[in-house]
Design an enzyme around this catalytic site. Structure first.
Site, PDB file in Angstrom:
ATOM      1  N   ASP A  30     -57.923  22.471   5.970  1.00 21.48           N
ATOM      2  CA  ASP A  30     -57.401  23.719   6.411  1.00 21.48           C
ATOM      3  C   ASP A  30     -57.876  24.770   5.583  1.00 21.48           C
ATOM      4  O   ASP A  30     -57.520  24.928   4.443  1.00 21.48           O
ATOM      5  CB  ASP A  30     -55.925  23.748   6.373  1.00 21.48           C
ATOM      6  CG  ASP A  30     -55.087  24.885   6.899  1.00 21.48           C
ATOM      7  OD1 ASP A  30     -55.952  25.848   7.237  1.00 21.48           O
ATOM      8  OD2 ASP A  30     -54.148  25.042   7.136  1.00 21.48           O
ATOM      9  N   HIS A  78     -49.610  22.691   3.967  1.00 23.34           N
ATOM     10  CA  HIS A  78     -48.797  23.855   4.790  1.00 23.34           C
ATOM     11  C   HIS A  78     -47.852  23.164   5.796  1.00 23.34           C
ATOM     12  O   HIS A  78     -48.166  21.915   6.049  1.00 23.34           O
ATOM     13  CB  HIS A  78     -49.658  24.839   5.278  1.00 23.34           C
ATOM     14  CG  HIS A  78     -49.222  25.935   5.985  1.00 23.34           C
ATOM     15  ND1 HIS A  78     -48.591  26.074   7.429  1.00 23.34           N
ATOM     16  CD2 HIS A  78     -48.784  27.061   5.506  1.00 23.34           C
ATOM     17  CE1 HIS A  78     -48.110  27.071   7.606  1.00 23.34           C
ATOM     18  NE2 HIS A  78     -47.969  27.898   6.552  1.00 23.34           N
ATOM     19  N   ASN A  96     -51.403  38.947   4.091  1.00 21.53           N
ATOM     20  CA  ASN A  96     -52.589  38.099   3.771  1.00 21.53           C
ATOM     21  C   ASN A  96     -53.833  38.682   4.502  1.00 21.53           C
ATOM     22  O   ASN A  96     -54.919  37.967   4.796  1.00 21.53           O
ATOM     23  CB  ASN A  96     -52.338  36.665   4.645  1.00 21.53           C
ATOM     24  CG  ASN A  96     -51.474  35.906   4.055  1.00 21.53           C
ATOM     25  OD1 ASN A  96     -51.329  35.679   2.789  1.00 21.53           O
ATOM     26  ND2 ASN A  96     -50.496  35.477   5.008  1.00 21.53           N
ATOM     27  N   HIS A 147     -56.944  29.579   3.841  1.00 13.56           N
ATOM     28  CA  HIS A 147     -57.074  30.311   2.729  1.00 13.56           C
ATOM     29  C   HIS A 147     -58.480  30.389   2.012  1.00 13.56           C
ATOM     30  O   HIS A 147     -58.506  31.031   0.981  1.00 13.56           O
ATOM     31  CB  HIS A 147     -55.887  30.207   1.631  1.00 13.56           C
ATOM     32  CG  HIS A 147     -54.528  30.404   2.184  1.00 13.56           C
ATOM     33  ND1 HIS A 147     -53.784  31.403   2.247  1.00 13.56           N
ATOM     34  CD2 HIS A 147     -53.701  29.375   2.918  1.00 13.56           C
ATOM     35  CE1 HIS A 147     -52.743  31.385   3.028  1.00 13.56           C
ATOM     36  NE2 HIS A 147     -52.475  30.148   3.328  1.00 13.56           N
ATOM     37  N   GLU A 173     -55.886  21.128   2.139  1.00 17.51           N
ATOM     38  CA  GLU A 173     -56.265  22.690   2.184  1.00 17.51           C
ATOM     39  C   GLU A 173     -57.245  22.917   1.326  1.00 17.51           C
ATOM     40  O   GLU A 173     -57.290  22.188   0.107  1.00 17.51           O
ATOM     41  CB  GLU A 173     -55.220  23.472   1.949  1.00 17.51           C
ATOM     42  CG  GLU A 173     -53.831  23.443   2.990  1.00 17.51           C
ATOM     43  CD  GLU A 173     -52.760  24.349   2.467  1.00 17.51           C
ATOM     44  OE1 GLU A 173     -52.864  25.701   2.180  1.00 17.51           O
ATOM     45  OE2 GLU A 173     -51.550  23.827   2.433  1.00 17.51           O
ATOM     46  N   SER A 176     -51.967  27.318  -0.274  1.00 17.34           N
ATOM     47  CA  SER A 176     -51.532  28.761   0.146  1.00 17.34           C
ATOM     48  C   SER A 176     -50.452  29.180  -0.993  1.00 17.34           C
ATOM     49  O   SER A 176     -50.026  30.471  -0.747  1.00 17.34           O
ATOM     50  CB  SER A 176     -50.731  28.650   1.583  1.00 17.34           C
ATOM     51  OG  SER A 176     -49.722  27.458   1.469  1.00 17.34           O
ATOM     52  N   LYS A 213     -55.711  35.802   8.595  1.00 15.97           N
ATOM     53  CA  LYS A 213     -55.739  36.338   7.174  1.00 15.97           C
ATOM     54  C   LYS A 213     -57.035  37.235   6.828  1.00 15.97           C
ATOM     55  O   LYS A 213     -57.099  38.147   6.941  1.00 15.97           O
ATOM     56  CB  LYS A 213     -55.453  34.915   6.338  1.00 15.97           C
ATOM     57  CG  LYS A 213     -54.259  34.300   6.508  1.00 15.97           C
ATOM     58  CD  LYS A 213     -54.025  33.088   5.754  1.00 15.97           C
ATOM     59  CE  LYS A 213     -52.673  32.403   5.798  1.00 15.97           C
ATOM     60  NZ  LYS A 213     -52.253  32.236   7.243  1.00 15.97           N
TER      61      LYS A 213
END
Length: 378
Positions: free
Chosen positions: A195, A124, A38, A198, A166, A170, A230
């Site tokens: 979140d 996640h 990542n 990413h 998110e 992910s 990441k």
């Protein structure tokens, strides 16, 4: 020996299903092109990041030495929190030891038995676990189904409610309909927890994340979590929002209160990476260019961030495809149940700005051949 028998049975079940996992250590100079990790921007090995981390270790030591509320809050933590809040357009931030802890801290400090948590089916595992630990009533809605979220919130009956999503997912690499979710949350007086693990570093102009890109940063009903492991190539996590929110977390979030503070080298490395990102907008732009080109070559959906999802016919085929790519010098991820929210095994390919043009071209050629050989689930 009840436990030995049970462990043997579980191992057999995993093996027959093609779901057995092992830890595979790598060396510091791995010759394989890594499209599984990542480190989206290649900043974990950026000279400025490495030097700042090393300097912090020499200055502060290897660890924080205590929990944040004892003596484990360092000047580095405050600098990092200020920089993260500014970069993501938030009023305040609280740094945690991992991104997992950030999600646990946010949800468990905000939700309890008197609360309703509405969770997207694809969030996640850290958000799933956080919802469970909160002891709130949990409603899981179909992926990116805003109507289902609205229906669930209508059942809150005056209770406080959180919606979990998110910004960029992910596994599938798609984006959440954040504007629509924010509108629904505002109408029901619910909090939207997003979140940005990413999203930070790759989504939005300059990598500022989708929440800021969409003009949602700073809204009282939007809470942001992020990871530093990441795009920033370090370790740790953060929760961002209002000063009142951060004060509440400092006093109520057990994953923050009872955990040792983020190690100085990780904090300094993340801070240096954020500074590099702030002056190098071409890095996230290169990630998007490569992701778009690779998705087109493999005939899969173009992601919103750095993650490409390649559905495979079965767990066994996914493992074989992963092994074939590795044989040609390219490492890709292989996600199988329970790591995939929809039960479909897939190759997970992460694009990176830290790979040379020559290595990237070679990796793309290998992946095209692997996909052609092993097939893709439509």
């Amino acid at each position: 020996m009840i436990w030995e028998k049970w462990l043997d049975e579980q191992a057999g079940v995993r093996e027959r299903a093609g779901l057995h996992r092992t830890v595979r250590p790598r060396g510091p100079a791995d010759p394989v092109v890594d499209l599984a990790g990542n480190d989206y921007l290649g900043l974990s090995r950026h000279p400025a990041v490495i030097e700042r981390a090393a300097e912090a270790a020499r200055t502060w030591g290897a660890g924080a030495g205590a929990s944040r509320l004892v003596t484990g809050t360092l000047g580095l933590h405050v600098e990092l929190e200020t920089a993260l809040a500014e970069f993501l357009g938030q009023s305040a931030a609280l740094v945690t030891s991992t991104g997992y802890h950030a999600n646990l801290a946010a949800v468990t400090a905000l939700a309890d038995r008197e609360c309703l948590v509405v969770s997207d089916a694809h969030v996640h595992a850290s958000l799933v676990d956080a919802a469970r630990l909160s002891r709130a009533e949990v409603t899981v809605t179909p992926h990116n189904d805003v109507g289902a979220v609205s229906t669930a919130l209508a059942q809150a009956d005056g209770r406080r409610a959180l919606v979990l999503a998110e910004s960029v997912y992910s596994v599938l690499g798609d984006a959440a309909p954040l504007m629509e979710l924010a509108g629904v949350c505002a109408s029901y007086d619910a909090l939207l927890v997003v979140d940005e693990a990413h999203g930070l570093g790759v989504a939005g102009a300059g990598g500022h994340g989708l929440v800021r890109e969409l003009g949602l940063a700073g809204h009282y009903y939007v809470v942001v979590t992020a990871t530093l492991s990441k795009s920033l190539g370090s370790q740790g996590g953060a929760v961002l929002g209002s000063a009142a929110l951060i004060d509440h977390l400092v006093n109520r979030a057990r994953p923050f209160i009872y955990d040792t503070g983020l190690a100085p080298p990780a904090a300094a490395g993340a801070l240096a990476a954020l500074e590099v990102l702030s002056t190098r907008p071409e890095l996230p732009a290169l990630v998007h260019t490569r992701a778009t080109e690779l998705a087109r070559a493999l005939s899969v959906t173009t992601p919103e961030g750095a993650v490409l999802s390649i559905p495979m016919p079965s767990p066994h085929v996914a493992l074989a495809a992963q092994a074939a790519a590795l044989e040609e010098g390219v490492r890709v991820g292989c996600f199988r149940p329970p790591s995939v929210p929809d039960g479909i095994s897939r190759l997970r390919v992460t694009t990176s700005a830290g790979i040379s043009d020559a290595d990237w071209a070679q990796a793309a050629s290998v992946l095209a051949q692997v996909v052609k050989e092993f097939g893709v689930v439509p």
